[in-house]
Scaffold this active site. Structure first.
Site, PDB file in Angstrom:
ATOM      1  N   ALA A  33      -6.767  -9.703  -9.657  1.00 37.28           N
ATOM      2  CA  ALA A  33      -7.562  -8.739  -8.833  1.00 37.28           C
ATOM      3  C   ALA A  33      -7.304  -7.490  -9.459  1.00 37.28           C
ATOM      4  O   ALA A  33      -6.126  -7.178  -9.740  1.00 37.28           O
ATOM      5  CB  ALA A  33      -7.506  -8.903  -7.443  1.00 37.28           C
ATOM      6  N   MET A  37      -5.931   1.173  -6.384  1.00 35.31           N
ATOM      7  CA  MET A  37      -4.239   1.488  -6.393  1.00 35.31           C
ATOM      8  C   MET A  37      -3.749   0.467  -7.300  1.00 35.31           C
ATOM      9  O   MET A  37      -2.809   1.061  -7.713  1.00 35.31           O
ATOM     10  CB  MET A  37      -4.144   1.067  -4.889  1.00 35.31           C
ATOM     11  CG  MET A  37      -4.714   1.989  -3.812  1.00 35.31           C
ATOM     12  SD  MET A  37      -4.034   3.856  -3.944  1.00 35.31           S
ATOM     13  CE  MET A  37      -5.005   4.754  -2.735  1.00 35.31           C
ATOM     14  N   ALA A  38      -4.048  -0.682  -7.466  1.00 33.75           N
ATOM     15  CA  ALA A  38      -3.089  -1.659  -8.106  1.00 33.75           C
ATOM     16  C   ALA A  38      -3.961  -2.904  -8.789  1.00 33.75           C
ATOM     17  O   ALA A  38      -5.177  -3.083  -8.313  1.00 33.75           O
ATOM     18  CB  ALA A  38      -2.000  -2.213  -7.094  1.00 33.75           C
ATOM     19  N   LYS A  55       1.943  -7.556  -7.694  1.00 36.36           N
ATOM     20  CA  LYS A  55       1.147  -6.386  -7.283  1.00 36.36           C
ATOM     21  C   LYS A  55       1.712  -5.292  -7.896  1.00 36.36           C
ATOM     22  O   LYS A  55       2.833  -4.613  -7.896  1.00 36.36           O
ATOM     23  CB  LYS A  55       1.209  -6.102  -5.850  1.00 36.36           C
ATOM     24  CG  LYS A  55       0.209  -4.902  -5.320  1.00 36.36           C
ATOM     25  CD  LYS A  55      -0.005  -4.820  -3.911  1.00 36.36           C
ATOM     26  CE  LYS A  55      -0.715  -3.707  -3.350  1.00 36.36           C
ATOM     27  NZ  LYS A  55      -0.842  -3.611  -1.788  1.00 36.36           N
ATOM     28  N   ASP A 148      -3.683  -2.644  10.418  1.00 34.90           N
ATOM     29  CA  ASP A 148      -4.776  -2.516   9.691  1.00 34.90           C
ATOM     30  C   ASP A 148      -5.225  -4.122   9.597  1.00 34.90           C
ATOM     31  O   ASP A 148      -5.666  -4.608   8.559  1.00 34.90           O
ATOM     32  CB  ASP A 148      -4.561  -2.144   8.101  1.00 34.90           C
ATOM     33  CG  ASP A 148      -5.933  -1.845   7.614  1.00 34.90           C
ATOM     34  OD1 ASP A 148      -6.887  -1.523   8.093  1.00 34.90           O
ATOM     35  OD2 ASP A 148      -5.766  -1.710   6.228  1.00 34.90           O
TER      36      ASP A 148
END
Length: 223
Positions: A33, A37-38, A55, A148
């Site tokens: 993926a 951001m990463a 990641k 979150d």
């Protein structure tokens, strides 16, 4: 895992990595993926032969001090937690750049399931909510507030399992408080945020409870 590793400090941006390359003890085998951001790669741990997920932040973010501190906090929280419904974060022997080594899970996000079905049967929704709350009881006992909880951060595994992901904005009561000039204190996903988060406060365990209530309502009603 568990051996000490050398902490990576923010500095000049590293170059982008690709499948087939090796980072420390990990050989990148597949791109799973990519976000803003990463990138997340499937990788093989040469030390154990285990398949893991790496990641790796995008190079332009690696020299950002705010991002670095949040990423490091996320990694430390992940290494601290050990629960069947929370994704495991490993401790590499050494680190030559910024990345996070996690267990590689074959599953689908709750968001993807809900986009297909809109609502879930009450029994299944309650099963998911109960597993999330069991993980939160453990997490809160460790002094961690996720902040979150949402369908995107819940990975359904097999017929009845799940993993909670992404501790990027989690709060650890045992760690020093992070404050940044110019960084908004309102962090989270608005649809699932408790009123105190909307107001810019840190929140506590009740913040996660509020999010679970919203999550359960959405699973049952599709709204």
């Amino acid at each position: 895992y568990g051996a000490s590793h050398v902490p990576v400090r923010p500095g000049g941006a590293m170059r982008e990595v690709a499948v087939g390359e090796t980072i420390d003890q990990y050989m990148l085998s597949e791109l799973l993926a990519r976000s803003g951001m990463a990138s997340i790669f499937k990788a093989i741990d040469a030390a154990s032969g285990q398949t893991v997920a790496l990641k790796i932040p995008h190079p332009q973010l690696e020299s950002d001090v705010v991002f670095f501190e949040r990423f490091r906090r996320e990694e430390k929280i992940g290494q601290k937690l050990d629960h069947p419904n929370i994704i495991k974060v490993f401790s590499p022997r050494e680190k030559s750049r910024m990345y996070m080594a996690m267990e590689c899970i074959d599953g689908r996000s709750l968001r993807a399931i809900m986009q297909e079905r809109r609502t879930l049967p009450a029994e299944r929704a309650l099963e998911i909510a109960c597993q999330v709350t069991e993980a939160l009881v453990y997490m809160h006992g460790q002094g961690i507030v996720h902040r979150d909880i949402k369908p995107e951060n819940i990975l359904l595994v097999g017929e009845h399992g799940l993993k909670i992901l992404d501790f990027g904005i989690a709060m650890d009561d045992s760690a020093r408080r992070l404050t940044w000039t110019g960084l908004s204190s309102t962090l989270g996903t608005p649809d699932y945020m408790a009123p105190e988060q909307i107001g810019g406060r840190r929140g506590d365990a009740r913040t996660d409870v509020y999010a679970v209530g919203t999550l359960l309502y959405e699973m049952l009603t599709g709204e």
